[in-house]
Each structure stands twice: as structure tokens, then as C-alpha cells.
Enzyme design. Structure first.
Site, mmCIF file in Angstrom:
data_model
loop_
_atom_site.group_PDB
_atom_site.id
_atom_site.type_symbol
_atom_site.label_atom_id
_atom_site.label_comp_id
_atom_site.label_asym_id
_atom_site.label_seq_id
_atom_site.Cartn_x
_atom_site.Cartn_y
_atom_site.Cartn_z
ATOM 1 N N SER A 288 -9.752 -0.403 7.329
ATOM 2 C CA SER A 288 -9.216 -0.254 5.979
ATOM 3 C C SER A 288 -8.495 -1.465 5.415
ATOM 4 O O SER A 288 -8.118 -1.464 4.248
ATOM 5 C CB SER A 288 -8.276 0.962 5.921
ATOM 6 N N LYS B 154 0.841 -1.199 0.000
ATOM 7 C CA LYS B 154 0.000 0.000 0.000
ATOM 8 C C LYS B 154 0.877 1.250 0.000
ATOM 9 O O LYS B 154 1.890 1.306 0.715
ATOM 10 C CB LYS B 154 -0.908 -0.009 1.234
ATOM 11 N N SER C 208 -9.609 1.973 3.095
ATOM 12 C CA SER C 208 -8.764 2.700 2.166
ATOM 13 C C SER C 208 -7.762 1.819 1.420
ATOM 14 O O SER C 208 -7.152 2.242 0.450
ATOM 15 C CB SER C 208 -7.987 3.781 2.928
#
Length: 484
Positions: free
Chosen positions: A178, A79, A154
Site C-alpha cells: 500500500s 495518511k 491503499s
């Protein structure tokens, strides 16, 4: 052998160890898959193909080394809120569009020491603030099961990359759900470890008392291997715990007999889609069939988690994001004075959702409102934490839905912040309490994935992984792959 991009980490590791496959072959297969498929999925922000090939060659050359780790030669992706030395790290924001960190996060160092191969950096909501990955400044990632729908957020790029067969595993971060919510929406497995289990050094912070880095992959067994590598105390992170790291793979006994599983009624919220509730309850029944005892429990302060979170998290974001002013990081907007430059840079380079949360947090921390909002929210947070402590005197873990809905259409909630925030109503309490949460695929509703959420005692990820693995031994939801 099956298509290489559909392998689990444990499957790939067995093939690598047996000499049936090389890391170079596996890496090339995934890079080819990324080239063909990612233009439609849009999971990656940066692809590090040359570095991945070099790392794969080094992994093959070092195979058999007693010092090699459980992820030796396994291609993973990261990420884009986690610092990677020499590789652009944007946080999905224009304010960091050209930022290249001079160091790597501890989790990256540990992955590399284990011999993992890094394929690139993955899309996310800007500064990890969002539940759909639509708040990225660069692109909107599609859900591999239906590209017109969101992958969650996210860590939407991290979940979509696994589901689309673009990486065998990924790292995400979880501040309010997330990792777990996008794992559920994309039909993969994801783990938010206990706060302090994994070092946050090198993670670009959103909410410092809530953030935790964790793994995403197809199976609980895969997550056990990844957590084994990244967990453990780090002297560079004062919030990392000295708790010993067990052998997570050794805990995967397949046996749930004697395990007490609590089901909190408060998590089956009003407005939950019937298909989501049905799949979740059927998964809980499957745990019972395997020998677990199912117990009804109550977490009465759950109803206060959403407002509590949306005071504490924006307040911490307001403080953490003050450093991004165009002076030290990223591009700078021209202005007549230093203060003009800072104001214009932050105003133009932060996206709508980030600006909204900064304003909410600054207001909650301001003179005259601190006691009424932030202090009170922290007091309620303590009550939420005590709910979990009481529940864990009765049961070994909790089972609940992850998201009240399946993946929703792209654009449906972008103009309705409250509807977007409600996407995380089942995951927020876990972050406020600092306990671990695991999601495994448990079915489909309207042809879209549903995830079962398992919640554990602090630092007892081993029991969560044991339960998730046992469930996956008798179900096949984790073997389903989207047709792209």
C-alpha cells in the site's frame, strides 16, 4: 526559484538552511496549491491550515537551533489511518467519521520533534483495505497523471499528494503493497521499511503482523531524511525492533560497484503489461551500467503469496476490527438491544470491502477451518520467508516490477475483487517475509508512470536507499511532474 510545490525535501531543506526561503512561505505556497488543485485530485480528507501556519512560524523562529531535525520546517501530510491528537482520524470509514484521537502516534511525535509541519490527513481505502483508494467512504482520489485513473492504494491519497505537488512528503502504510504500488502508479518514490523498523503505536491496525508505516516523496534522498526521523525502537510498541538506526543519508554514495542485484523471474508474472516489463528491465540494465552485478534468482514460493496473504491479512483484520462496534468509537446506529446496535452499526458503517475481508477472516479462523486455512497459510508464509533468506545469501538486494500494470481506470475493477487483489501480486511477498521494499520511478508506459521495486535484507534499508539514489542520479524520471 522554481515553483515551491515542485521542490524535493532535500531541495527545500537546502533553501531553508541558506535563508533563501522560509517555512511560512513554503507552507503558504502548498496551502494555496491545495486550495486550487485538491478539489480535482481529492487527496485530502482534512486540511489543518491554521495549525500548519502556526507550526511553520515556530519552525522559522527556531531555525538554527542545534536540536532541530532534518525535517525542520518541511510541510508534510499524513495518511488518515495514523492517529493525530486533536485532528480527526477516520481511516476512510464512516464508522470513525467523527473520531478525534486523544493522542498522537509515535511517528507523528517524532515528526513534530524534528520540526516538520503537518498540512493535513490524506484519503485512503477504508481501513487500508484496497489497491485503488476507491474503497474510501468519502471520495475517490484521482491519479495526478490522469484524473480518470486510480492513484493505487491503499495509500493513494499519500502518493497523489506528492505527485500533485500538495505536500513535499507524506506518510503512508503498507500491509501488502500500500506504499509501493501507489508510489509506482503515481510516479513517486516510496519505502516500506522492515517490519519492526518503525513504531506502529498509534497506527489503527489492519493486519498487525504485516502493517508498517513508511515515507513517500520524490526521491530516495528525501525518503532517507524521513526514515531517519521516524525509525527506531519504541517502548510503546512491542513489535518495534532494537536494531540501531544508521545515518541513511550518509549511505547515499552514488556508487553501485560490487553490489549484487538479484532478479527473480517469478515477479515477471503472466499478464504483465509489455510497457511495464520493458521499463523495469531497462532500469535493471541501468543498475548494471553503474557497476552492479545482475544475478538471476528464483523465489519459487512466490506463486503462493497471494492466497496466503488473503487468508492471513483478513484473519488479522477480523480480530482488529472487532473493537469498532459503535460503543466506544464513532457513531452508533439505534437498535432494540445492545446486540442490535452493534450489528446495525457494523453493517451500515463498514463498507463493502471491509465487510468482505472481515467475513473471509472470520471464516478462516472459525472452528473446523483454522488448521485448514490459517495454520496452513502461516506455514506457507514461513516458506516464502525462507525463499528470501536463501536469495540473500547470493545477492545484496532484489530488483523486480512493482505492479503488473500502470494505473487503471476508476471503476474498472470495483466489481471484480480478484482482479483488484491481483494488483498487489508483486508486493505481497515482501510483507509476508517482513523485509524492506523501495520503489523509485523508472519510466512510463502509455504516458503513465512505472516503478522499479528494490527489495532488501531485513533492516538494510540503507542499501536500498543507496541503490535507489544511485539510479536517480543517472535518470530523470523522478523529475517529471504531471500537468494539472
Amino acid at each position: 526559484m522554481t515553483d515551491l510545490n515542485t521542490l524535493t525535501i532535500t531541495g527545500a531543506r537546502a533553501a531553508l538552511d541558506a535563508g533563501e526561503l522560509t517555512s511560512v512561505e513554503l507552507t503558504e505556497a502548498l496551502l494555496s496549491r491545495i486550495e486550487r488543485t485538491d478539489p480535482s485530485v481529492k487527496a485530502f480528507l482534512t486540511i489543518t491550515a491554521d495549525a500548519a501556519r502556526e507550526q511553520a512560524r515556530a519552525a522559522d523562529a527556531g531555525r538554527g537551533d542545534p536540536a532541530s531535525g532534518p525535517l525542520h520546517g518541511i510541510p508534510l501530510a499524513i495518511k488518515d489511518v495514523i492517529c493525530t491528537e486533536g485532528v480527526r482520524t477516520t481511516c476512510g470509514s464512516r464508522i470513525l467519521e467523527n473520531f478525534t484521537p486523544p493522542y498522537s502516534a509515535t511517528v507523528i511525535e517524532r515528526l513534530r520533534a524534528s520540526g516538520a509541519v503537518m498540512l493535513g490527513k490524506l484519503n485512503c481505502d477504508e481501513f487500508a483495505m484496497g489497491s485503488s483508494t476507491e474503497a474510501s467512504a468519502y471520495q475517490t482520489t484521482g491519479n495526478p497523471w490522469d484524473l480518470s485513473r486510480v492513484p493505487g492504494g491503499s495509500s493513494g491519497g499519500s502518493a497523489a499528494a506528492v505527485a500533485a505537488g500538495l505536500a513535499l512528503g507524506t506518510l503512508g502504510t503498507d500491509t501488502g503493497g500500500s506504499i509501493r504500488q501507489p508510489a509506482a502508479l503515481c510516479g513517486v518514490s516510496g519505502l516500506k521499511p522492515t517490519y519492526g523498523r518503525v513504531s506502529r503505536y498509534g497506527l489503527i491496525a489492519y493486519g498487525s503482523s504485516l502493517d508498517q508505516i513508511g515515507p513517500m516523496a520524490w526521491t530516495a534522498a528525501d525518503l532517507a531524511l524521513m526514515l531517519q526521523v521516524i525509525a527506531g525502537q519504541d517502548p510503546r510498541d512491542g513489535t518495534s525492533a532494537a536494531a540501531p538506526v544508521p545515518d541513511y543519508s550518509a549511505a547515499l554514495s552514488g556508487d553501485l560497484r560490487g553490489l549484487r542485484v538479484g532478479v527473480p523471474g517469478e515477479y515477471f508474472v503472466e499478464g504483465m503489461e509489455p510497457g511495464v516489463e520493458r521499463a523495469t528491465r531497462e532500469a535493471i540494465d541501468a543498475l548494471r551500467d553503474q557497476g552492479a552485478e545482475i544475478v538471476e534468482v528464483s523465489l519459487p514460493y512466490t506463486k503462493y503469496a497471494l492466497p496466503t496473504y488473503y487468508i492471513i491479512a483478513p484473519a488479522e483484520a477480523s480480530a482488529n476490527l472487532a473493537r469498532f462496534d459503535g460503543v466506544r468509537y464513532g457513531p452508533r446506529e439505534p437498535g432494540d438491544s445492545m446486540w442490535d446496535q452493534i450489528e446495525l452499526t457494523r453493517g451500515h458503517r463498514f463498507g463493502v470491502e471491509v465487510r468482505r475481508r472481515i467475513m473471509l477472516g472470520t471464516y478462516a479462523l472459525s472452528a473446523g477451518y483454522y488448521d485448514a486455512y490459517y495454520k496452513r497459510a502461516q506455514q506457507v508464509r514461513t516458506l516464502i520467508k525462507r525463499d528470501f533468506e536463501r536469495a540473500f545469501t547470493q545477492v545484496d538486494l532484489l530488483a523486480a516490477p512493482t505492479s503488473p500494470t500502470v494505473a487503471f481506470p476508476i471503476g474498472q475493477r470495483t466489481d471484480d475483487p480478484l482482479a483488484m487483489y491481483l494488483s498487489d501480486v508483486c508486493t505481497l511477498p515482501i510483507n509476508l517475509a517482513g523485509v524492506p521494499g523501495l520503489v523509485v520511478p523508472c519510466g512510463f508506459s502509455e504516458s503513465l508512470p512505472v516503478g522499479l521495486q528494490l527489495i532488501g535484507r531485513p533492516f538494510d534499508e540503507a542499501t536500498l536507499l543507496r541503490a535507489g539514489d544511485a539510479y536517480q542520479r543517472v535518470t530523470d524520471w523522478h523529475t517529471r511532474r504531471p500537468q494539472l
